[in-house]
Write a protein that holds these residues in place. Sequence first.
Motif, PDB file in Angstrom:
ATOM      1  N   UNK A  53      10.081  37.468 -52.499  1.00  0.00           N
ATOM      2  CA  UNK A  53      10.919  36.592 -51.683  1.00  0.00           C
ATOM      3  C   UNK A  53      11.458  35.407 -52.481  1.00  0.00           C
ATOM      4  N   UNK A  54      10.919  35.213 -53.690  1.00  0.00           N
ATOM      5  CA  UNK A  54      11.463  34.152 -54.541  1.00  0.00           C
ATOM      6  C   UNK A  54      11.133  34.429 -56.001  1.00  0.00           C
ATOM      7  N   UNK A  55      12.081  34.064 -56.864  1.00  0.00           N
ATOM      8  CA  UNK A  55      11.876  34.163 -58.310  1.00  0.00           C
ATOM      9  C   UNK A  55      12.391  32.884 -58.947  1.00  0.00           C
ATOM     10  N   UNK A  56      11.527  32.206 -59.691  1.00  0.00           N
ATOM     11  CA  UNK A  56      11.879  30.931 -60.307  1.00  0.00           C
ATOM     12  C   UNK A  56      11.809  31.072 -61.826  1.00  0.00           C
ATOM     13  N   UNK A  57      12.957  30.925 -62.475  1.00  0.00           N
ATOM     14  CA  UNK A  57      13.015  31.027 -63.932  1.00  0.00           C
ATOM     15  C   UNK A  57      12.952  29.660 -64.609  1.00  0.00           C
ATOM     16  N   UNK A  58      12.989  28.603 -63.813  1.00  0.00           N
ATOM     17  CA  UNK A  58      12.980  27.244 -64.359  1.00  0.00           C
ATOM     18  C   UNK A  58      11.538  26.774 -64.557  1.00  0.00           C
ATOM     19  N   UNK A  59      10.827  27.473 -65.447  1.00  0.00           N
ATOM     20  CA  UNK A  59       9.435  27.156 -65.757  1.00  0.00           C
ATOM     21  C   UNK A  59       9.255  27.196 -67.271  1.00  0.00           C
ATOM     22  N   UNK A  60       8.103  26.749 -67.729  1.00  0.00           N
ATOM     23  CA  UNK A  60       7.836  26.739 -69.169  1.00  0.00           C
ATOM     24  C   UNK A  60       7.737  28.169 -69.697  1.00  0.00           C
ATOM     25  N   UNK A  61       8.472  28.440 -70.763  1.00  0.00           N
ATOM     26  CA  UNK A  61       8.480  29.765 -71.376  1.00  0.00           C
ATOM     27  C   UNK A  61       7.457  29.837 -72.512  1.00  0.00           C
ATOM     28  N   UNK A  62       7.044  31.061 -72.840  1.00  0.00           N
ATOM     29  CA  UNK A  62       6.131  31.250 -73.956  1.00  0.00           C
ATOM     30  C   UNK A  62       6.910  31.286 -75.274  1.00  0.00           C
ATOM     31  N   UNK A  63       6.237  31.607 -76.359  1.00  0.00           N
ATOM     32  CA  UNK A  63       6.874  31.583 -77.680  1.00  0.00           C
ATOM     33  C   UNK A  63       7.999  32.601 -77.816  1.00  0.00           C
ATOM     34  N   UNK A  64       8.032  33.578 -76.912  1.00  0.00           N
ATOM     35  CA  UNK A  64       9.078  34.599 -76.955  1.00  0.00           C
ATOM     36  C   UNK A  64      10.219  34.296 -75.974  1.00  0.00           C
ATOM     37  N   UNK A  65      10.137  33.131 -75.330  1.00  0.00           N
ATOM     38  CA  UNK A  65      11.176  32.756 -74.381  1.00  0.00           C
ATOM     39  C   UNK A  65      11.037  33.421 -73.028  1.00  0.00           C
ATOM     40  N   UNK A  66       9.831  33.897 -72.726  1.00  0.00           N
ATOM     41  CA  UNK A  66       9.589  34.604 -71.468  1.00  0.00           C
ATOM     42  C   UNK A  66       8.711  33.754 -70.561  1.00  0.00           C
ATOM     43  N   UNK A  67       9.054  33.701 -69.292  1.00  0.00           N
ATOM     44  CA  UNK A  67       8.247  32.971 -68.322  1.00  0.00           C
ATOM     45  C   UNK A  67       8.968  32.851 -66.996  1.00  0.00           C
ATOM     46  N   UNK A  68       8.246  33.038 -65.916  1.00  0.00           N
ATOM     47  CA  UNK A  68       8.816  32.893 -64.581  1.00  0.00           C
ATOM     48  C   UNK A  68       7.694  32.792 -63.561  1.00  0.00           C
ATOM     49  N   UNK A  69       8.060  32.451 -62.338  1.00  0.00           N
ATOM     50  CA  UNK A  69       7.113  32.412 -61.228  1.00  0.00           C
ATOM     51  C   UNK A  69       7.729  33.165 -60.056  1.00  0.00           C
ATOM     52  N   UNK A  70       6.894  33.872 -59.323  1.00  0.00           N
ATOM     53  CA  UNK A  70       7.388  34.680 -58.211  1.00  0.00           C
ATOM     54  C   UNK A  70       6.496  34.504 -56.990  1.00  0.00           C
ATOM     55  N   UNK A  71       7.096  34.673 -55.823  1.00  0.00           N
ATOM     56  CA  UNK A  71       6.357  34.702 -54.564  1.00  0.00           C
ATOM     57  C   UNK A  71       6.656  36.030 -53.885  1.00  0.00           C
ATOM     58  N   UNK A  72       5.598  36.703 -53.465  1.00  0.00           N
ATOM     59  CA  UNK A  72       5.720  37.993 -52.787  1.00  0.00           C
ATOM     60  C   UNK A  72       5.088  37.896 -51.406  1.00  0.00           C
ATOM     61  N   UNK A  73       5.643  38.641 -50.460  1.00  0.00           N
ATOM     62  CA  UNK A  73       5.130  38.623 -49.092  1.00  0.00           C
ATOM     63  C   UNK A  73       5.238  40.020 -48.494  1.00  0.00           C
ATOM     64  N   UNK A  74       4.255  40.378 -47.671  1.00  0.00           N
ATOM     65  CA  UNK A  74       4.294  41.708 -47.077  1.00  0.00           C
ATOM     66  C   UNK A  74       3.541  41.779 -45.763  1.00  0.00           C
ATOM     67  N   UNK A  75       4.040  42.599 -44.876  1.00  0.00           N
ATOM     68  CA  UNK A  75       3.435  42.773 -43.561  1.00  0.00           C
ATOM     69  C   UNK A  75       2.215  43.679 -43.648  1.00  0.00           C
ATOM     70  N   UNK A  76       1.186  43.326 -42.877  1.00  0.00           N
ATOM     71  CA  UNK A  76      -0.032  44.115 -42.797  1.00  0.00           C
ATOM     72  C   UNK A  76      -0.251  44.578 -41.363  1.00  0.00           C
ATOM     73  N   UNK A  77      -1.126  45.537 -41.197  1.00  0.00           N
ATOM     74  CA  UNK A  77      -1.445  46.027 -39.858  1.00  0.00           C
ATOM     75  C   UNK A  77      -2.027  44.902 -39.003  1.00  0.00           C
ATOM     76  N   UNK A  78      -1.743  44.957 -37.719  1.00  0.00           N
ATOM     77  CA  UNK A  78      -2.292  43.968 -36.801  1.00  0.00           C
ATOM     78  C   UNK A  78      -1.562  42.648 -36.799  1.00  0.00           C
ATOM     79  N   UNK A  79      -0.424  42.578 -37.500  1.00  0.00           N
ATOM     80  CA  UNK A  79       0.356  41.348 -37.507  1.00  0.00           C
ATOM     81  C   UNK A  79       0.004  40.375 -38.611  1.00  0.00           C
ATOM     82  N   UNK A  80      -0.965  40.718 -39.460  1.00  0.00           N
ATOM     83  CA  UNK A  80      -1.302  39.857 -40.594  1.00  0.00           C
ATOM     84  C   UNK A  80      -0.211  39.941 -41.664  1.00  0.00           C
ATOM     85  N   UNK A  81      -0.298  39.029 -42.623  1.00  0.00           N
ATOM     86  CA  UNK A  81       0.679  38.977 -43.707  1.00  0.00           C
ATOM     87  C   UNK A  81      -0.050  38.688 -45.017  1.00  0.00           C
ATOM     88  N   UNK A  82       0.361  39.344 -46.096  1.00  0.00           N
ATOM     89  CA  UNK A  82      -0.187  39.035 -47.413  1.00  0.00           C
ATOM     90  C   UNK A  82       0.857  38.249 -48.196  1.00  0.00           C
TER      91      UNK A  82
END
Length: 202
Positions: A53-82
């Motif tokens: 649901x979100x991807x943030x590339x404006x974070x500190x990168x490693x020595x290879x120029x790679x780095x990001x942060x992500x948020x994931x969300x998903x529906x579970x049985x019974x109305x719960x959410x992960x």
Amino acid sequence: QYRAHFSMWSALKSPLLIGTDLRDLTASTLTILNNPAVIAINQDPLSRSAVRIRRDLDVKKDQYGVGEAQVWSGQLAGGDQVVVFLNAADEDLNMEASLTEIFYHDGPNDHAPQVRESWDIYDLWSDRMEDGVAQKIIDSTIPSKANKVITDAGWYNSTAVPYNQGLKDLDPRLYGKRIGTIGPGGLLKSKVKRHSAEMFRL
């Protein structure tokens, strides 16, 4: 990194196969691979994969120029959410997600009814097995001794009770540790270590 991998494999409902040499398995690795609260997400009877649901590339990168942060969300049985906070940046991060974001696929722009509700927060990594218990299991050369260690620790045994039954019975070992509540329209917040992940059930 192992924790991040296992969190994502579980949230995406990937087959959970151990690809390492079990003779070289460390206690800390075993405590990741046998976390019942995380495995329960993978075994959830609704079988829906989490989505990013979100991807943030404006974070500190490693020595290879790679780095990001992500948020994931998903529906579970019974109305719960992960919800998974994945930190692939080269530093620890304070991450957050609003209920609007978390339930975006149930109705964008605050239209999801879940946004107007309160949600208990369960940390799925808080009750991870202690390394000492895991080491006793590894050191047990006789299966009956390993089973006794598991039983004495009160650990969930999916051979005796399958995950679908444990979830149906609301076994607390499959739901993690309750750490708080999000009010209507609120935010889920967590500090996430570098190259790691935090995983929650709402």
